[in-house]
Design a protein around this motif. Structure first.
Motif, mmCIF file in Angstrom:
data_model
loop_
_atom_site.group_PDB
_atom_site.id
_atom_site.type_symbol
_atom_site.label_atom_id
_atom_site.label_comp_id
_atom_site.label_asym_id
_atom_site.label_seq_id
_atom_site.Cartn_x
_atom_site.Cartn_y
_atom_site.Cartn_z
ATOM 1 N N LEU A 1 0.842 -0.890 -0.003
ATOM 2 C CA LEU A 1 -0.074 0.007 -0.114
ATOM 3 C C LEU A 1 0.951 1.054 -0.058
ATOM 4 O O LEU A 1 1.878 1.230 0.017
ATOM 5 C CB LEU A 1 -0.772 0.009 1.253
ATOM 6 C CG LEU A 1 -1.833 -1.204 1.324
ATOM 7 C CD1 LEU A 1 -2.727 -1.079 2.609
ATOM 8 C CD2 LEU A 1 -2.825 -1.486 0.033
ATOM 9 N N GLY A 2 0.342 2.338 -0.051
ATOM 10 C CA GLY A 2 0.900 3.619 0.029
ATOM 11 C C GLY A 2 1.580 4.198 -1.374
ATOM 12 O O GLY A 2 2.367 5.204 -1.250
ATOM 13 N N SER A 3 1.173 3.457 -2.055
ATOM 14 C CA SER A 3 1.720 3.752 -3.665
ATOM 15 C C SER A 3 3.545 3.748 -3.352
ATOM 16 O O SER A 3 3.987 4.318 -4.035
ATOM 17 C CB SER A 3 1.381 5.060 -3.802
ATOM 18 O OG SER A 3 1.852 5.191 -5.512
ATOM 19 N N ASN A 4 4.012 2.779 -2.510
ATOM 20 C CA ASN A 4 5.638 2.566 -2.526
ATOM 21 C C ASN A 4 6.129 2.183 -3.589
ATOM 22 O O ASN A 4 7.198 2.307 -3.775
ATOM 23 C CB ASN A 4 5.644 1.968 -1.224
ATOM 24 C CG ASN A 4 5.433 2.480 0.301
ATOM 25 O OD1 ASN A 4 5.677 3.557 0.421
ATOM 26 N ND2 ASN A 4 4.981 1.691 0.943
ATOM 27 N N ILE A 5 5.450 1.564 -4.614
ATOM 28 C CA ILE A 5 5.973 1.004 -5.742
ATOM 29 C C ILE A 5 6.314 2.202 -6.782
ATOM 30 O O ILE A 5 7.291 2.038 -7.526
ATOM 31 C CB ILE A 5 4.780 0.334 -6.625
ATOM 32 C CG1 ILE A 5 5.647 -0.236 -7.806
ATOM 33 C CG2 ILE A 5 3.616 1.135 -7.220
ATOM 34 C CD1 ILE A 5 4.498 -1.336 -8.444
ATOM 35 N N THR B 1 9.053 -3.312 -12.236
ATOM 36 C CA THR B 1 8.714 -4.438 -12.925
ATOM 37 C C THR B 1 9.434 -5.694 -12.500
ATOM 38 O O THR B 1 8.795 -6.912 -12.075
ATOM 39 C CB THR B 1 9.143 -4.431 -14.471
ATOM 40 O OG1 THR B 1 8.315 -3.338 -15.289
ATOM 41 C CG2 THR B 1 8.658 -5.818 -15.094
ATOM 42 N N ARG B 2 10.638 -5.661 -12.092
ATOM 43 C CA ARG B 2 11.479 -6.633 -11.653
ATOM 44 C C ARG B 2 10.940 -7.167 -10.448
ATOM 45 O O ARG B 2 11.019 -8.369 -10.029
ATOM 46 C CB ARG B 2 12.936 -6.127 -11.637
ATOM 47 C CG ARG B 2 13.903 -7.449 -11.204
ATOM 48 C CD ARG B 2 15.289 -6.761 -11.317
ATOM 49 N NE ARG B 2 15.849 -5.928 -12.527
ATOM 50 C CZ ARG B 2 16.321 -4.834 -12.586
ATOM 51 N NH1 ARG B 2 16.297 -3.994 -11.557
ATOM 52 N NH2 ARG B 2 16.367 -4.422 -13.772
ATOM 53 N N PHE B 3 10.543 -6.075 -9.557
ATOM 54 C CA PHE B 3 10.185 -6.429 -8.052
ATOM 55 C C PHE B 3 8.687 -7.150 -8.044
ATOM 56 O O PHE B 3 8.537 -8.166 -7.337
ATOM 57 C CB PHE B 3 10.140 -5.252 -7.139
ATOM 58 C CG PHE B 3 10.014 -5.488 -5.592
ATOM 59 C CD1 PHE B 3 11.008 -6.436 -5.266
ATOM 60 C CD2 PHE B 3 8.829 -4.948 -5.097
ATOM 61 C CE1 PHE B 3 10.645 -6.585 -3.620
ATOM 62 C CE2 PHE B 3 8.715 -5.309 -3.781
ATOM 63 C CZ PHE B 3 9.617 -6.200 -2.928
ATOM 64 N N LEU B 4 7.854 -6.606 -8.852
ATOM 65 C CA LEU B 4 6.556 -7.259 -9.029
ATOM 66 C C LEU B 4 6.871 -8.904 -9.598
ATOM 67 O O LEU B 4 6.167 -9.747 -9.000
ATOM 68 C CB LEU B 4 5.777 -6.698 -10.250
ATOM 69 C CG LEU B 4 5.165 -5.198 -9.525
ATOM 70 C CD1 LEU B 4 4.207 -4.843 -10.673
ATOM 71 C CD2 LEU B 4 4.375 -5.535 -8.181
ATOM 72 N N GLN C 1 9.391 -10.709 -8.865
ATOM 73 C CA GLN C 1 9.867 -11.694 -7.736
ATOM 74 C C GLN C 1 8.886 -11.759 -6.739
ATOM 75 O O GLN C 1 8.592 -12.849 -6.568
ATOM 76 C CB GLN C 1 10.850 -10.561 -6.884
ATOM 77 C CG GLN C 1 11.418 -11.177 -5.842
ATOM 78 C CD GLN C 1 12.450 -10.484 -5.039
ATOM 79 O OE1 GLN C 1 12.776 -9.380 -5.314
ATOM 80 N NE2 GLN C 1 12.601 -10.771 -3.782
ATOM 81 N N ILE C 2 7.870 -10.730 -6.604
ATOM 82 C CA ILE C 2 6.633 -11.108 -5.864
ATOM 83 C C ILE C 2 5.787 -12.230 -6.203
ATOM 84 O O ILE C 2 5.398 -13.240 -5.587
ATOM 85 C CB ILE C 2 5.753 -9.855 -5.498
ATOM 86 C CG1 ILE C 2 6.563 -8.921 -4.652
ATOM 87 C CG2 ILE C 2 4.450 -10.080 -4.781
ATOM 88 C CD1 ILE C 2 6.078 -7.500 -4.492
ATOM 89 N N GLY C 3 5.578 -12.039 -7.453
ATOM 90 C CA GLY C 3 4.793 -13.128 -8.292
ATOM 91 C C GLY C 3 5.434 -14.505 -8.320
ATOM 92 O O GLY C 3 4.648 -15.325 -8.270
ATOM 93 N N GLY C 4 6.839 -14.509 -8.254
ATOM 94 C CA GLY C 4 7.379 -15.897 -7.880
ATOM 95 C C GLY C 4 7.079 -16.472 -6.698
ATOM 96 O O GLY C 4 7.377 -17.731 -6.467
ATOM 97 N N ALA D 1 5.334 -7.862 -15.728
ATOM 98 C CA ALA D 1 5.779 -8.746 -14.616
ATOM 99 C C ALA D 1 5.186 -10.125 -14.416
ATOM 100 O O ALA D 1 5.391 -10.997 -13.577
ATOM 101 C CB ALA D 1 5.554 -8.330 -13.293
ATOM 102 N N GLY D 2 4.360 -10.719 -15.535
ATOM 103 C CA GLY D 2 3.757 -11.941 -15.591
ATOM 104 C C GLY D 2 2.368 -11.950 -14.702
ATOM 105 O O GLY D 2 2.087 -13.354 -14.393
ATOM 106 N N LEU D 3 2.001 -10.860 -14.591
ATOM 107 C CA LEU D 3 0.746 -10.628 -13.690
ATOM 108 C C LEU D 3 -0.465 -9.828 -14.416
ATOM 109 O O LEU D 3 -0.199 -9.394 -15.703
ATOM 110 C CB LEU D 3 1.005 -9.787 -12.449
ATOM 111 C CG LEU D 3 2.164 -10.621 -11.448
ATOM 112 C CD1 LEU D 3 2.291 -9.379 -10.307
ATOM 113 C CD2 LEU D 3 1.659 -11.756 -10.924
#
Length: 354
Positions: free
Chosen positions: A173-177, A186-189, A191-194, A312-314
């Motif tokens: 949350l918080g628009s921290n992205i 993209t890279r971090f999303l 990673q989360i998707g993994g 990001a594959g999402l």
């Protein structure tokens, strides 16, 4: 006796996992030395959040110019039941950058309306804020168990093996992205998707592109809390690394760069000066008007959000907006395989600003 029993039960339901203090200090020293001897000078925004910085950010969130917390809360309150409607029984709630967790309460309540108990795993760099917020949550939600992680996102995600078998709702949350460059986001999303199974979801707030005047004032509030938050980086260097910054000789600067769609924040030297940092064995020279880049905050169009998720594959499964459509709360899930059909994205009911 009753109070003692309550404290004991609270303790049994709380676990704190802390990142290495020495490693954190080493990383801070390394990044400060690298950043202040580079041209142009820079400091990573993740170091904003020591104890004082975290409290200053909470103060920023209460300022009338900083629309984001109110717009986000409006969206969460109106859409919480829908946001968790696809969660399987026994869902674990994981949050990146939990802070004071005030908005998280809305989703905790929605999940506890669907299941008898809830495990909550907040990840935040500030131990002080984590302990304070988690004990408040434990007092208010008897069916809640908390495993708090006082560390950066990467370390926290690496420690999530204990939740690997449970259905997960991950909050960002918080628009921290927005603090990440678009490629890094993209890279971090990805990673989360993994870490997500096909049944898991990621709920992420993303601030939208809007008028320059609105954004400029949001990041330079009239009471000066954002300026103090920015300058606190230099205070931290003085305290932890033996810096000798005269805070009075630097000023906060923030503005919206419309082309790349980002707020840029700087600390600008008001005069020529040379600043020793004793623990690093360096002296940092500044020309008058020379700046240290401290933060970017990227804003997105709806098309850019779709592109970000896809890269990001999402996929964006559902989307909610505040009444003024200033930001979006996005429910992301794994994208279907190339042979499958892609379901149409839905916009949360009641979130069209009608």
């Amino acid at each position: 006796m009753e109070r003692e029993r309550g404290i004991m039960q609270e303790t049994l339901r709380f676990q704190l996992v802390e990142g290495g203090r020495d490693r954190d200090l080493d990383a801070f020293a390394r990044d400060v030395k690298t950043g202040l001897t580079s041209s142009p000078k820079r400091l990573p925004c993740r170091y904003f959040y020591d104890r004082e910085g975290s409290y200053l950010f909470e103060a920023i969130c209460r300022q009338p110019e900083y629309y984001l917390p109110r717009a986000e809360r409006e969206s969460l309150v109106r859409g919480a039941a829908e946001m968790v409607s696809g969660c399987a029984p026994g869902t674990v709630l994981i949050e990146l950058g939990s802070g004071s967790a005030t908005k998280t309460r809305v989703l905790i309540e929605a999940l506890l309306a669907r299941q008898k108990s809830l495990r909550y795993i907040p990840i935040d760099i500030s131990r002080a804020i984590l302990e304070e917020s988690c004990h408040e949550l434990l007092r208010d939600f008897p069916a809640l168990d908390v495993t708090a992680m006082a560390c950066e996102y990467q370390e926290g995600l690496a420690r999530l093996n204990g939740a690997a078998g449970a259905p997960k709702l991950i909050l960002w949350l918080g628009s921290n992205i927005g603090n990440l460059e678009r490629v890094e986001a993209t890279r971090f999303l990805r990673q989360i998707g993994g870490l997500m199974s096909p049944a898991d979801h990621l709920l992420v707030t993303i601030d939208l592109r809007k008028e320059r005047a609105v954004l400029d004032s949001a990041y330079d509030d009239s009471q000066g809390f954002t300026a103090r938050f920015n300058l606190n980086l230099l205070v931290r260097i003085n305290r932890e690394l033996g810096g000798r910054f005269d805070i009075r000789t630097f000023r906060h600067r923030a503005f919206y760069n419309e082309g790349p769609g980002r707020i840029e924040m700087y600390l600008v030297s008001s005069r020529p000066q040379c600043v020793p940092i004793d623990d690093l064995g360096i002296e940092v020279s500044f020309a008058e008007g020379e700046a240290i880049h401290t933060e970017d905050s990227y804003k997105y169009s709806l098309a850019e959000i779709d592109a970000l998720a896809g890269a990001a594959g999402l996929r964006v499964e559902r989307q909610w907006f505040d009444g003024g459509r200033r930001l979006s709360v996005n429910l992301l899930a794994h994208a279907p395989s190339p042979t499958g059909s892609s379901p149409m994205r839905e916009e949360g009911r009641g979130e069209r600003g009608e």
